[in-house]
Write a protein that holds these residues in place. Structure first.
Motif, short mmCIF file in Angstrom:
data_model
loop_
_atom_site.label_atom_id
_atom_site.label_comp_id
_atom_site.label_asym_id
_atom_site.label_seq_id
_atom_site.Cartn_x
_atom_site.Cartn_y
_atom_site.Cartn_z
N VAL A 66 120.28 58.71 100.65
CA VAL A 66 119.89 59.52 99.48
C VAL A 66 118.42 59.28 99.15
O VAL A 66 117.64 60.23 98.95
CB VAL A 66 120.80 59.19 98.26
N ILE A 67 118.03 58.03 99.11
CA ILE A 67 116.64 57.71 98.76
C ILE A 67 115.69 58.35 99.79
O ILE A 67 114.64 58.90 99.42
CB ILE A 67 116.45 56.18 98.66
N GLY A 68 116.11 58.33 101.04
CA GLY A 68 115.28 58.93 102.10
C GLY A 68 115.05 60.41 101.87
O GLY A 68 114.02 60.96 102.28
N GLN A 69 116.00 61.07 101.21
CA GLN A 69 115.87 62.53 101.00
C GLN A 69 115.23 62.90 99.66
O GLN A 69 115.00 64.07 99.39
CB GLN A 69 117.26 63.17 101.05
N LEU A 70 114.98 61.90 98.82
CA LEU A 70 114.36 62.22 97.52
C LEU A 70 112.95 62.73 97.74
O LEU A 70 112.24 62.22 98.62
CB LEU A 70 114.32 60.97 96.62
N PRO A 71 112.53 63.70 96.94
CA PRO A 71 111.16 64.18 97.10
C PRO A 71 110.15 63.08 96.77
O PRO A 71 110.45 62.17 95.99
CB PRO A 71 111.06 65.33 96.09
N ASP A 72 108.96 63.18 97.34
CA ASP A 72 107.94 62.14 97.12
C ASP A 72 107.49 62.06 95.67
O ASP A 72 106.89 61.07 95.25
CB ASP A 72 106.72 62.41 98.01
N SER A 73 107.79 63.13 94.91
CA SER A 73 107.38 63.12 93.50
C SER A 73 108.12 62.03 92.70
O SER A 73 107.64 61.59 91.66
CB SER A 73 107.66 64.49 92.86
N VAL A 74 109.28 61.59 93.17
CA VAL A 74 110.09 60.63 92.40
C VAL A 74 109.44 59.25 92.47
O VAL A 74 109.39 58.62 93.51
CB VAL A 74 111.55 60.57 92.92
N ARG A 75 108.95 58.81 91.31
CA ARG A 75 108.26 57.51 91.26
C ARG A 75 109.17 56.39 90.80
O ARG A 75 108.87 55.21 91.02
CB ARG A 75 107.10 57.58 90.24
N ALA A 76 110.25 56.74 90.10
CA ALA A 76 111.07 55.67 89.53
C ALA A 76 112.54 56.06 89.42
O ALA A 76 112.87 57.22 89.16
CB ALA A 76 110.53 55.29 88.15
N ILE A 77 113.39 55.06 89.61
CA ILE A 77 114.82 55.18 89.31
C ILE A 77 115.07 54.21 88.16
O ILE A 77 114.96 52.99 88.32
CB ILE A 77 115.68 54.83 90.54
N VAL A 78 115.32 54.80 87.00
CA VAL A 78 115.44 54.01 85.77
C VAL A 78 116.92 53.93 85.43
O VAL A 78 117.53 54.92 85.02
CB VAL A 78 114.60 54.69 84.65
N ASN A 79 117.48 52.76 85.63
CA ASN A 79 118.93 52.64 85.46
C ASN A 79 119.35 52.42 84.02
O ASN A 79 118.73 51.65 83.29
CB ASN A 79 119.44 51.47 86.30
N PHE A 80 120.41 53.08 83.65
CA PHE A 80 121.14 52.85 82.40
C PHE A 80 122.29 51.91 82.79
O PHE A 80 123.45 52.28 82.80
CB PHE A 80 121.63 54.20 81.90
N SER A 81 121.96 50.71 83.20
CA SER A 81 122.95 49.71 83.63
C SER A 81 122.20 48.43 83.94
O SER A 81 121.01 48.47 84.26
CB SER A 81 123.70 50.16 84.90
N VAL A 82 122.91 47.33 83.84
CA VAL A 82 122.29 46.08 84.29
C VAL A 82 122.51 45.89 85.78
O VAL A 82 121.62 45.43 86.49
CB VAL A 82 122.80 44.86 83.46
N GLY A 83 123.68 46.30 86.26
CA GLY A 83 123.97 46.19 87.69
C GLY A 83 123.17 47.21 88.47
O GLY A 83 123.01 48.36 88.02
N VAL A 84 122.65 46.80 89.61
CA VAL A 84 121.87 47.75 90.42
C VAL A 84 122.45 47.82 91.84
O VAL A 84 121.76 48.21 92.78
CB VAL A 84 120.37 47.37 90.46
N ASP A 85 123.72 47.46 91.98
CA ASP A 85 124.32 47.44 93.31
C ASP A 85 124.57 48.84 93.86
O ASP A 85 124.92 49.00 95.03
CB ASP A 85 125.61 46.62 93.32
#
Ligand code: 8YV
Length: 325
Positions: A66-85
Motif C-alpha cells: 500500500v505504501i508503495g502505491q501511495l502518491p508522492d504527495s503523501v508526506r505523513a501518516i498520522v495515526n489515531f492510535s498508539v499502536g503502529v503495527d
C-alpha cells in the motif's frame, strides 16, 4: 474536496469525534469519511490521490504494498492510535513518509479496561451476564458460580510501558503484588515497588494474573504460546488489552478448555473483528470485549487532538512530538 487547494489536503480515513473533525476541517482542506466506511487497500490508495497527509486508525493497513502505491504527495501518516503495527514503518521511512502515533492519552482508559477484563475473567462476569439476560438464572446457592478473587494475588505485567505502569497502579488498588518483565528495568520511582523479572519465564512462574501490555512486533508476536502458558501457575488468569497477535490462540484456547488456565479477559484478538478464533465466542471462561481499550469520549477526543498536534507540527515544519519514523 472542493475548490482550489489553499492548505494541505488531509485524508481522514474514519469518522472521528465531532470536536476533532471540527478542528481538522477548520485548519485543513480535508476529505472526511462521513459514512465511516472501512476502506480496503485499493480504496485507501485511490482516496490518497492529491493528498498531503493521512489521518488514520489501526483499521487501515499500511503494508509495504500500500505504501508503495501511495502518491508522492503523501508526506505523513498520522495515526489515531498508539499502536503502529498496522503500518510498515520501514517502508514508510524509506519513502520519506513521517509516521506518528498517540501515546499517553489512552493509558488511563486502557488500564481501566485491563481491570475490567481481569475482574470479568476472575469473577465470571461473562457467564453471569449471559445467565441474567437469557433468563437462565433461577437459583442461588453457596456454591453458585464461584470465581476467584484477585485481592492479594500476583499481577504479572509483560511490557511495563505507559499502559503497563497505569495498570500496575490500578492493580495496587486491589492489594495485588506487582511483578513485571520489560526490556529494561525501570527506575525505582517508576517501579513503585514492582518486582522486576529479567526473564519472561521468571515472570510467568509467579503471575496469578498475567496482563499483556507490549506492542505487537516481531519479538512479541505469538509470545504467549503453549510452552509459556505451561510456565504459568495452575489456574492463572490471562488478560490481553494489547494486541491479539501477542497470543497464540490455539495454545490459549487449549489451556482454557482444559482448565489449565482458569479464565481469560480479552479486549483484542487476532483477526478481529470477524475472524477471531471461534472458541472465544463459545468458551464460558473467556470474558470478551470488542477492542474497547481507549473507547471513552474523553480519550478519543484526546487522541484526536494529539494526532492533530502532530499533523500541525509537520505542516509548520516542526518535529512532531510523537514521531515513530
Ligand atoms: C485504539 C488501540 O482505539 O491506540 C491503539 O493502539 O489499540 C486502540 O485503543 C485504536 O487503535 C484506534 O485506531
Amino acid at each position: 474536496m472542493n475548490g482550489k487547494k489553499t492548505s494541505p489536503v488531509i485524508l481522514v480515513t474514519r469518522k472521528l469525534p465531532p470536536a476533532v473533525e471540527a478542528r481538522i476541517a477548520r485548519d485543513y482542506e480535508c476529505i472526511l469519511n462521513g459514512d465511516d466506511r472501512l476502506y480496503d487497500d485499493a480504496e485507501l490508495v485511490d482516496q490518497s490521490d492529491g493528498v498531503d497527509a493521512i489521518v488514520c486508525c489501526h483499521t487501515e493497513h499500511f503494508t509495504r504494498a500500500v505504501i508503495g502505491q501511495l502518491p508522492d504527495s503523501v508526506r505523513a501518516i498520522v495515526n489515531f492510535s498508539v499502536g503502529v503495527d498496522h503500518c510498515d514503518l520501514e517502508a514508510a521511512g524509506s519513502k520519506g513518509i513521517v509516521v506518528t502515533n498517540t501515546p499517553d492519552v489512552l493509558s488511563d482508559a486502557t488500564a481501566e479496561i485491563t481491570m475490567l477484563c481481569m475482574l470479568g475473567a476472575a469473577r465470571r462476569a461473562g457467564e453471569g451476564f449471559h445467565m441474567v439476560r437469557q433468563d437462565l438464572w433461577h437459583d442461588w446457592s453457596p456454591t453458585f458460580m464461584l470465581g476467584t478473587q484477585v485481592t492479594g494475588k500476583r499481577f504479572g505485567i509483560v511490557g511495563m510501558g505507559r499502559v503497563g505502569q497505569v495498570a500496575a497502579r490500578r492493580a495496587r488498588g486491589f492489594d495485588m503484588e506487582i511483578h513485571y518483565h520489560n526490556r529494561r528495568r525501570l527506575a525505582p520511582a517508576a517501579e513503585q515497588g514492582a518486582i522486576y523479572h529479567e526473564t519472561l519465564e521468571s515472570l510467568l512462574s509467579v503471575s496469578d494474573v498475567l496482563s499483556l501490555h507490549c506492542p505487537n512486533n516481531p519479538d512479541s508476536r505469538g509470545l504467549l504460546n503453549a510452552e509459556r502458558i505451561g510456565q504459568l501457575p495452575d489456574g492463572a488468569i490471562v488478560v490481553n488489552t494489547a494486541r491479539g497477535a501477542v497470543v497464540d490462540d490455539e495454545a490459549l484456547v487449549e489451556a482454557l478448555g482444559s482448565d489449565r488456565i482458569r479464565a481469560a479477559g480479552l479486549d483484542v484478538f487476532n483477526g478481529e473483528p470477524d475472524g477471531i478464533h471461534p472458541a472465544y465466542r463459545e468458551l464460558g471462561n473467556v470474558f470478551v470485549l470488542p477492542h474497547l481499550g481507549s473507547a471513552t469520549v474523553e480519550t478519543r477526543d484526546a487522541m484526536g487532538f494529539r494526532a492533530l498536534d502532530n499533523l500541525d507540527a509537520i505542516f509548520a515544519g516542526r518535529e512532531p512530538a510523537d514521531r515513530v519514523t
